[in-house]
Design a protein around this motif. Structure first.
Motif, mmCIF file in Angstrom:
data_model
loop_
_atom_site.group_PDB
_atom_site.id
_atom_site.type_symbol
_atom_site.label_atom_id
_atom_site.label_comp_id
_atom_site.label_asym_id
_atom_site.label_seq_id
_atom_site.Cartn_x
_atom_site.Cartn_y
_atom_site.Cartn_z
ATOM 1 N N HIS A 1 0.874 -1.175 0.000
ATOM 2 C CA HIS A 1 0.000 0.000 0.000
ATOM 3 C C HIS A 1 0.909 1.223 0.000
ATOM 4 C CE1 HIS A 1 -3.472 2.494 0.681
ATOM 5 N NE2 HIS A 1 -2.944 3.007 1.777
ATOM 6 N N THR A 2 0.386 2.347 -0.377
ATOM 7 C CA THR A 2 1.168 3.581 -0.369
ATOM 8 C C THR A 2 0.360 4.683 0.300
ATOM 9 O OG1 THR A 2 2.402 5.146 -1.744
ATOM 10 C CG2 THR A 2 0.370 4.283 -2.676
ATOM 11 N N GLY A 3 1.065 5.604 0.953
ATOM 12 C CA GLY A 3 0.399 6.707 1.626
ATOM 13 C C GLY A 3 1.314 7.349 2.644
ATOM 14 N N PRO A 4 0.844 8.408 3.296
ATOM 15 C CA PRO A 4 1.672 9.122 4.267
ATOM 16 C C PRO A 4 1.886 8.314 5.545
ATOM 17 C CG PRO A 4 -0.529 10.044 4.220
ATOM 18 C CD PRO A 4 -0.469 9.017 3.119
ATOM 19 N N VAL A 5 3.068 8.459 6.123
ATOM 20 C CA VAL A 5 3.401 7.818 7.392
ATOM 21 C C VAL A 5 4.131 8.816 8.274
ATOM 22 C CG1 VAL A 5 3.572 5.489 6.433
ATOM 23 C CG2 VAL A 5 5.609 6.900 6.576
ATOM 24 N N PHE B 1 13.783 2.236 15.365
ATOM 25 C CA PHE B 1 13.128 3.149 14.451
ATOM 26 C C PHE B 1 11.811 2.515 14.047
ATOM 27 C CE2 PHE B 1 12.232 4.697 10.158
ATOM 28 C CZ PHE B 1 12.310 6.061 10.369
ATOM 29 N N ASP B 2 10.743 3.295 13.991
ATOM 30 C CA ASP B 2 9.437 2.750 13.651
ATOM 31 C C ASP B 2 8.668 3.742 12.792
ATOM 32 O OD1 ASP B 2 7.359 0.940 13.584
ATOM 33 O OD2 ASP B 2 6.903 1.047 15.721
ATOM 34 N N ILE B 3 7.657 3.227 12.087
ATOM 35 C CA ILE B 3 6.755 4.090 11.326
ATOM 36 C C ILE B 3 5.327 3.758 11.734
ATOM 37 C CG2 ILE B 3 8.333 4.429 9.392
ATOM 38 C CD1 ILE B 3 6.733 2.360 7.827
ATOM 39 N N TRP B 4 4.447 4.769 11.664
ATOM 40 C CA TRP B 4 3.056 4.631 12.042
ATOM 41 C C TRP B 4 2.188 5.326 11.013
ATOM 42 C CZ3 TRP B 4 6.765 6.861 15.205
ATOM 43 C CH2 TRP B 4 7.201 6.103 16.286
ATOM 44 N N GLY B 5 0.938 4.950 11.000
ATOM 45 C CA GLY B 5 -0.036 5.631 10.162
ATOM 46 C C GLY B 5 -0.992 4.674 9.489
ATOM 47 N N ASP B 6 -2.025 5.227 8.881
ATOM 48 C CA ASP B 6 -3.030 4.434 8.198
ATOM 49 C C ASP B 6 -2.398 3.617 7.065
ATOM 50 O OD1 ASP B 6 -5.818 3.656 7.791
ATOM 51 O OD2 ASP B 6 -5.621 4.746 5.887
ATOM 52 N N ALA B 7 -1.404 4.178 6.383
ATOM 53 C CA ALA B 7 -0.747 3.455 5.282
ATOM 54 C C ALA B 7 -0.064 2.187 5.797
ATOM 55 C CB ALA B 7 0.257 4.355 4.567
ATOM 56 N N SER C 1 -3.275 -2.790 -2.623
ATOM 57 C CA SER C 1 -4.475 -2.001 -2.348
ATOM 58 C C SER C 1 -4.994 -1.347 -3.622
ATOM 59 C CB SER C 1 -4.150 -0.919 -1.318
ATOM 60 O OG SER C 1 -3.274 0.038 -1.880
ATOM 61 N N GLU C 2 -6.178 -0.801 -3.526
ATOM 62 C CA GLU C 2 -6.786 -0.080 -4.644
ATOM 63 C C GLU C 2 -5.929 1.120 -5.037
ATOM 64 O OE1 GLU C 2 -11.216 1.560 -5.828
ATOM 65 O OE2 GLU C 2 -10.697 1.351 -3.715
ATOM 66 N N THR C 3 -5.304 1.779 -4.057
ATOM 67 C CA THR C 3 -4.433 2.929 -4.332
ATOM 68 C C THR C 3 -3.240 2.516 -5.183
ATOM 69 O OG1 THR C 3 -5.070 3.911 -2.222
ATOM 70 C CG2 THR C 3 -3.074 4.766 -3.262
ATOM 71 N N VAL C 4 -2.584 1.426 -4.795
ATOM 72 C CA VAL C 4 -1.429 0.937 -5.557
ATOM 73 C C VAL C 4 -1.871 0.477 -6.949
ATOM 74 C CG1 VAL C 4 0.355 -0.861 -5.662
ATOM 75 C CG2 VAL C 4 -0.091 0.338 -3.518
ATOM 76 N N ALA C 5 -3.006 -0.205 -7.016
ATOM 77 C CA ALA C 5 -3.525 -0.654 -8.306
ATOM 78 C C ALA C 5 -3.770 0.537 -9.240
ATOM 79 C CB ALA C 5 -4.803 -1.458 -8.114
ATOM 80 N N GLY C 6 -4.270 1.637 -8.678
ATOM 81 C CA GLY C 6 -4.500 2.834 -9.481
ATOM 82 C C GLY C 6 -3.213 3.422 -10.029
ATOM 83 N N HIS C 7 -2.159 3.411 -9.209
ATOM 84 C CA HIS C 7 -0.866 3.929 -9.659
ATOM 85 C C HIS C 7 -0.227 3.020 -10.699
ATOM 86 C CE1 HIS C 7 -0.729 7.228 -6.887
ATOM 87 N NE2 HIS C 7 -0.755 6.453 -5.818
ATOM 88 N N GLY C 8 -0.431 1.712 -10.560
ATOM 89 C CA GLY C 8 0.225 0.760 -11.444
ATOM 90 C C GLY C 8 -0.626 0.273 -12.596
#
Length: 130
Positions: free
Chosen positions: A21-25, A37-43, A62-69
């Protein structure tokens, strides 16, 4: 992973579940004694969901990645998958590159046309020399 050690190398990957999936973190360093070191977020949560509800040996996006690709990759719709306490997530299996962007037409190795399109849409400036 220790359960996979007895398998031949070529079969180990077939048991992995991969979710993309892709999105802000948000990222940060955690801890005083043992720093990690860690990352958090909806993505991050959505990527985990893609992997957890995927199928072993297949790449679930995800649908987001499918849209980009879309157009670059062969995508197989899985339809909406219901998440506990969340909305349903539209999921797709990524089956490989489209024939147009595949070096041998098998969907595994990208050709020059793929790299040209990848760079045109803002991809890496350091495309590997395949």
């Amino acid at each position: 992973m220790s359960q996979l050690q007895h398998l031949p190398n070529e079969r180990r990957w077939s048991h992995l579940r991969i979710g993309i999936h892709t999105g802000p973190v948000i990222s940060g360093v955690v801890g005083n004694r043992r720093i990690t070191f860690d990352i958090w977020g909806d993505a991050v949560n959505t990527a985990w969901f893609m992997g957890a509800f995927g199928v072993a040996g297949r790449i679930n996006v995800s649908e987001t990645v499918a849209g980009h690709g879309h157009g670059l990759f062969e995508l197989e719709s899985r339809g909406p998958i219901e998440a506990k306490h969340e909305r349903a997530h539209e999921m797709f299996f990524l089956n490989g590159l489209t024939k147009e962007y595949s070096r041998n037409g098998d969907g595994y190795l990208p050709n020059d046309h793929f790299f040209a399109e990848y760079n045109r849409i803002g991809g890496s400036r350091l495309a590997p020399d395949w």
